[in-house]
Design a protein around this motif. Structure first.
Motif, PDB file in Angstrom:
ATOM      1  N   LEU A   1       3.849   0.719   8.145  1.00  0.00           N
ATOM      2  CA  LEU A   1       5.140   1.349   7.854  1.00  0.00           C
ATOM      3  C   LEU A   1       6.278   0.611   8.540  1.00  0.00           C
ATOM      4  O   LEU A   1       7.368   0.462   7.978  1.00  0.00           O
ATOM      5  CB  LEU A   1       5.106   2.817   8.275  1.00  0.00           C
ATOM      6  CG  LEU A   1       4.088   3.699   7.530  1.00  0.00           C
ATOM      7  CD1 LEU A   1       4.100   5.110   8.067  1.00  0.00           C
ATOM      8  CD2 LEU A   1       4.362   3.678   6.031  1.00  0.00           C
ATOM      9  N   LYS A   2       6.014   0.128   9.731  1.00  0.00           N
ATOM     10  CA  LYS A   2       7.037  -0.648  10.439  1.00  0.00           C
ATOM     11  C   LYS A   2       7.358  -1.939   9.691  1.00  0.00           C
ATOM     12  O   LYS A   2       8.528  -2.314   9.548  1.00  0.00           O
ATOM     13  CB  LYS A   2       6.568  -0.965  11.857  1.00  0.00           C
ATOM     14  CG  LYS A   2       7.585  -1.764  12.672  1.00  0.00           C
ATOM     15  CD  LYS A   2       7.066  -2.046  14.077  1.00  0.00           C
ATOM     16  CE  LYS A   2       8.068  -2.871  14.875  1.00  0.00           C
ATOM     17  NZ  LYS A   2       7.569  -3.156  16.251  1.00  0.00           N
ATOM     18  N   SER A   3       6.314  -2.616   9.171  1.00  0.00           N
ATOM     19  CA  SER A   3       6.546  -3.867   8.441  1.00  0.00           C
ATOM     20  C   SER A   3       7.323  -3.612   7.158  1.00  0.00           C
ATOM     21  O   SER A   3       8.162  -4.421   6.763  1.00  0.00           O
ATOM     22  CB  SER A   3       5.212  -4.554   8.136  1.00  0.00           C
ATOM     23  OG  SER A   3       4.483  -3.859   7.151  1.00  0.00           O
ATOM     24  N   TYR A   4       7.081  -2.470   6.502  1.00  0.00           N
ATOM     25  CA  TYR A   4       7.820  -2.143   5.291  1.00  0.00           C
ATOM     26  C   TYR A   4       9.286  -1.854   5.621  1.00  0.00           C
ATOM     27  O   TYR A   4      10.193  -2.234   4.864  1.00  0.00           O
ATOM     28  CB  TYR A   4       7.191  -0.939   4.579  1.00  0.00           C
ATOM     29  CG  TYR A   4       5.796  -1.204   4.045  1.00  0.00           C
ATOM     30  CD1 TYR A   4       5.393  -2.486   3.683  1.00  0.00           C
ATOM     31  CD2 TYR A   4       4.890  -0.174   3.867  1.00  0.00           C
ATOM     32  CE1 TYR A   4       4.114  -2.745   3.187  1.00  0.00           C
ATOM     33  CE2 TYR A   4       3.607  -0.405   3.356  1.00  0.00           C
ATOM     34  CZ  TYR A   4       3.243  -1.696   3.032  1.00  0.00           C
ATOM     35  OH  TYR A   4       1.981  -1.936   2.536  1.00  0.00           O
TER      36      TYR A   4
ATOM     37  N   ARG B   1       0.840  -1.191   0.000  1.00  0.00           N
ATOM     38  CA  ARG B   1       0.000   0.000   0.000  1.00  0.00           C
ATOM     39  C   ARG B   1       0.880   1.248   0.000  1.00  0.00           C
ATOM     40  O   ARG B   1       1.797   1.366   0.801  1.00  0.00           O
ATOM     41  CB  ARG B   1      -0.928  -0.008   1.218  1.00  0.00           C
ATOM     42  CG  ARG B   1      -2.096  -0.977   1.045  1.00  0.00           C
ATOM     43  CD  ARG B   1      -2.743  -1.404   2.364  1.00  0.00           C
ATOM     44  NE  ARG B   1      -2.967  -0.355   3.317  1.00  0.00           N
ATOM     45  CZ  ARG B   1      -4.138   0.278   3.527  1.00  0.00           C
ATOM     46  NH1 ARG B   1      -5.193  -0.042   2.793  1.00  0.00           N
ATOM     47  NH2 ARG B   1      -4.262   1.195   4.465  1.00  0.00           N
ATOM     48  N   LEU B   2       0.567   2.173  -0.921  1.00  0.00           N
ATOM     49  CA  LEU B   2       1.351   3.390  -1.082  1.00  0.00           C
ATOM     50  C   LEU B   2       0.437   4.600  -1.019  1.00  0.00           C
ATOM     51  O   LEU B   2      -0.731   4.528  -1.422  1.00  0.00           O
ATOM     52  CB  LEU B   2       2.078   3.387  -2.434  1.00  0.00           C
ATOM     53  CG  LEU B   2       3.048   2.236  -2.712  1.00  0.00           C
ATOM     54  CD1 LEU B   2       3.551   2.324  -4.148  1.00  0.00           C
ATOM     55  CD2 LEU B   2       4.211   2.258  -1.735  1.00  0.00           C
ATOM     56  N   PRO B   3       0.945   5.744  -0.523  1.00  0.00           N
ATOM     57  CA  PRO B   3       0.119   6.958  -0.522  1.00  0.00           C
ATOM     58  C   PRO B   3      -0.162   7.416  -1.944  1.00  0.00           C
ATOM     59  O   PRO B   3       0.744   7.491  -2.775  1.00  0.00           O
ATOM     60  CB  PRO B   3       0.978   7.975   0.251  1.00  0.00           C
ATOM     61  CG  PRO B   3       2.370   7.447   0.175  1.00  0.00           C
ATOM     62  CD  PRO B   3       2.268   5.963   0.102  1.00  0.00           C
ATOM     63  N   ASP B   4      -1.418   7.694  -2.227  1.00  0.00           N
ATOM     64  CA  ASP B   4      -1.842   8.059  -3.580  1.00  0.00           C
ATOM     65  C   ASP B   4      -1.497   9.518  -3.856  1.00  0.00           C
ATOM     66  O   ASP B   4      -1.979  10.429  -3.179  1.00  0.00           O
ATOM     67  CB  ASP B   4      -3.344   7.835  -3.730  1.00  0.00           C
ATOM     68  CG  ASP B   4      -3.823   7.950  -5.170  1.00  0.00           C
ATOM     69  OD1 ASP B   4      -3.004   8.298  -6.048  1.00  0.00           O
ATOM     70  OD2 ASP B   4      -5.008   7.675  -5.416  1.00  0.00           O
ATOM     71  N   SER B   5      -0.666   9.742  -4.887  1.00  0.00           N
ATOM     72  CA  SER B   5      -0.266  11.097  -5.261  1.00  0.00           C
ATOM     73  C   SER B   5      -0.946  11.568  -6.539  1.00  0.00           C
ATOM     74  O   SER B   5      -0.562  12.605  -7.094  1.00  0.00           O
ATOM     75  CB  SER B   5       1.262  11.152  -5.442  1.00  0.00           C
ATOM     76  OG  SER B   5       1.933  10.806  -4.246  1.00  0.00           O
ATOM     77  N   THR B   6      -1.949  10.844  -7.013  1.00  0.00           N
ATOM     78  CA  THR B   6      -2.644  11.241  -8.233  1.00  0.00           C
ATOM     79  C   THR B   6      -3.427  12.530  -7.988  1.00  0.00           C
ATOM     80  O   THR B   6      -4.246  12.584  -7.065  1.00  0.00           O
ATOM     81  CB  THR B   6      -3.632  10.150  -8.686  1.00  0.00           C
ATOM     82  OG1 THR B   6      -2.956   8.892  -8.747  1.00  0.00           O
ATOM     83  CG2 THR B   6      -4.213  10.493 -10.046  1.00  0.00           C
TER      84      THR B   6
ATOM     85  N   ASP C   1      -3.463   9.104   5.102  1.00  0.00           N
ATOM     86  CA  ASP C   1      -3.858   8.848   6.483  1.00  0.00           C
ATOM     87  C   ASP C   1      -4.361   7.424   6.699  1.00  0.00           C
ATOM     88  O   ASP C   1      -4.646   7.026   7.836  1.00  0.00           O
ATOM     89  CB  ASP C   1      -4.896   9.860   6.962  1.00  0.00           C
ATOM     90  CG  ASP C   1      -6.172   9.854   6.109  1.00  0.00           C
ATOM     91  OD1 ASP C   1      -6.300   8.969   5.225  1.00  0.00           O
ATOM     92  OD2 ASP C   1      -7.028  10.735   6.322  1.00  0.00           O
ATOM     93  N   GLN C   2      -4.482   6.641   5.619  1.00  0.00           N
ATOM     94  CA  GLN C   2      -4.894   5.249   5.770  1.00  0.00           C
ATOM     95  C   GLN C   2      -3.722   4.314   6.045  1.00  0.00           C
ATOM     96  O   GLN C   2      -3.925   3.149   6.380  1.00  0.00           O
ATOM     97  CB  GLN C   2      -5.640   4.780   4.507  1.00  0.00           C
ATOM     98  CG  GLN C   2      -6.995   5.435   4.303  1.00  0.00           C
ATOM     99  CD  GLN C   2      -7.727   4.857   3.102  1.00  0.00           C
ATOM    100  OE1 GLN C   2      -7.477   3.739   2.675  1.00  0.00           O
ATOM    101  NE2 GLN C   2      -8.651   5.641   2.551  1.00  0.00           N
ATOM    102  N   LEU C   3      -2.521   4.806   5.885  1.00  0.00           N
ATOM    103  CA  LEU C   3      -1.342   3.988   6.172  1.00  0.00           C
ATOM    104  C   LEU C   3      -1.083   4.005   7.675  1.00  0.00           C
ATOM    105  O   LEU C   3      -0.893   5.066   8.276  1.00  0.00           O
ATOM    106  CB  LEU C   3      -0.115   4.519   5.423  1.00  0.00           C
ATOM    107  CG  LEU C   3      -0.122   4.312   3.906  1.00  0.00           C
ATOM    108  CD1 LEU C   3       0.998   5.099   3.258  1.00  0.00           C
ATOM    109  CD2 LEU C   3       0.002   2.831   3.586  1.00  0.00           C
ATOM    110  N   THR C   4      -1.080   2.845   8.275  1.00  0.00           N
ATOM    111  CA  THR C   4      -0.920   2.756   9.722  1.00  0.00           C
ATOM    112  C   THR C   4       0.556   2.657  10.102  1.00  0.00           C
ATOM    113  O   THR C   4       1.419   2.306   9.279  1.00  0.00           O
ATOM    114  CB  THR C   4      -1.644   1.522  10.271  1.00  0.00           C
ATOM    115  OG1 THR C   4      -0.997   0.332   9.768  1.00  0.00           O
ATOM    116  CG2 THR C   4      -3.106   1.517   9.830  1.00  0.00           C
TER     117      THR C   4
END
Length: 278
Positions: free
Chosen positions: A267-270, A107-112, A260-263
């Motif tokens: 991020l820790k797992s990535y 899952r990545l932050p959407d920059s569109t 804001d949907q990225l927990t």
């Protein structure tokens, strides 16, 4: 034997195939004009657009059972360019390219930009826009990627499958990028994108390899394909070619979400994955 449920395109290719195929063959070449002759034999009017017949059989409808059942073991047929007004049904390890189940989705932050997402006209346009604005090719390949040209239409030289002469065949690539790696090497990345009912095919990848080798001979070729999945997830594929065989080198799935949907847990797992796979 054709069935009542088969489309005209399927019945035409079944007729042509039956007239050429002999057991043990791995390639069946036919000329464009045979599409017309087969339609007339079937009692159908002359097709208005012969190109639509080939396009449909490549990306929209399966080949008829009588053709598919004649493929060698562990192979299936795909319709390749075979020279000027010539096509080749060739046995390949796979034809359609479909996302695999069970692959982890990143899952990545959407920059569109919102205005782009709002007015994208087709699934393909929407997909290409998301690749570009979210730099998904950079993320997927590890290269710094730069868009060079959209919807490239060009021609490549192919050997005629019937008489051995060489002629030009028109091809189209949805997007074309160039890339740089940390050592300064240059790459060309043809990109094919599909959404909706159309499917990705190995034929498009084969064409992209020919574009790369003939139009950009000094660059390293890394053809990419992109496919919308359920819930607007995106599958990306990278391909390799060796001994005239195309294989899928890598596949990764991405989901673009609001930042804001990225927990914190995600991020820790990535971070942990990055430290384990530098």
């Amino acid at each position: 034997m054709s069935t009542a449920s088969e489309s005209l395109a399927q019945r035409i290719i079944a007729k042509i195939f039956a007239g050429h195929f002999k057991p043990g063959m791995v390639e069946v070449a036919f000329q464009r004009e045979e599409l017309v002759a087969a339609a007339e034999t079937l009692g159908e009017p002359r097709p208005k657009n012969l190109g639509d017949i080939i396009y449909s059989l490549r990306y929209r409808v399966p080949l008829p059972d009588s053709v598919r059942e004649a493929a060698p073991p562990n192979s299936e047929w795909a319709i390749f360019p075979g020279g000027n007004a010539v096509y080749v049904l060739r046995a390949v390890p796979f034809n359609l390219i479909e996302p695999r189940m069970g692959i982890r989705t990143v899952r990545l932050p959407d920059s569109t930009p919102g205005v782009i997402a709002k007015y994208a006209m087709t699934d393909e346009q929407a997909l290409l826009a998301r690749l570009r604005y979210n730099r998904l090719l950079d993320v997927f390949t590890g290269l710094a990627c730069y868009p060079l040209q959209s919807h490239l239409r060009t021609s490549v030289t192919v050997e005629n499958a019937i008489d051995g002469t060489r002629s030009s065949s028109q091809v189209e690539t949805d997007d074309l990028y160039v890339g740089l790696d940390q050592h300064g090497a240059h790459y060309v990345l043809p990109v094919q994108a599909k959404g909706g009912a159309d499917a990705l095919s190995v034929i498009q990848v084969w064409q992209d390899f020919r574009v790369a080798e003939q139009k950009f001979p000094d660059l390293l070729a890394r053809p990419i394909a992109a496919q919308f999945m359920a819930n607007n997830e995106i599958a990306l594929f990278e391909f390799e070619e060796s001994d005239d065989r195309i294989t899928i080198a890598r596949e990764q799935h991405y989901e673009l979400v609001a930042p804001d949907q990225l927990t914190a847990e995600e991020l820790k797992s990535y971070r942990q994955s990055a430290s384990q796979n530098p």
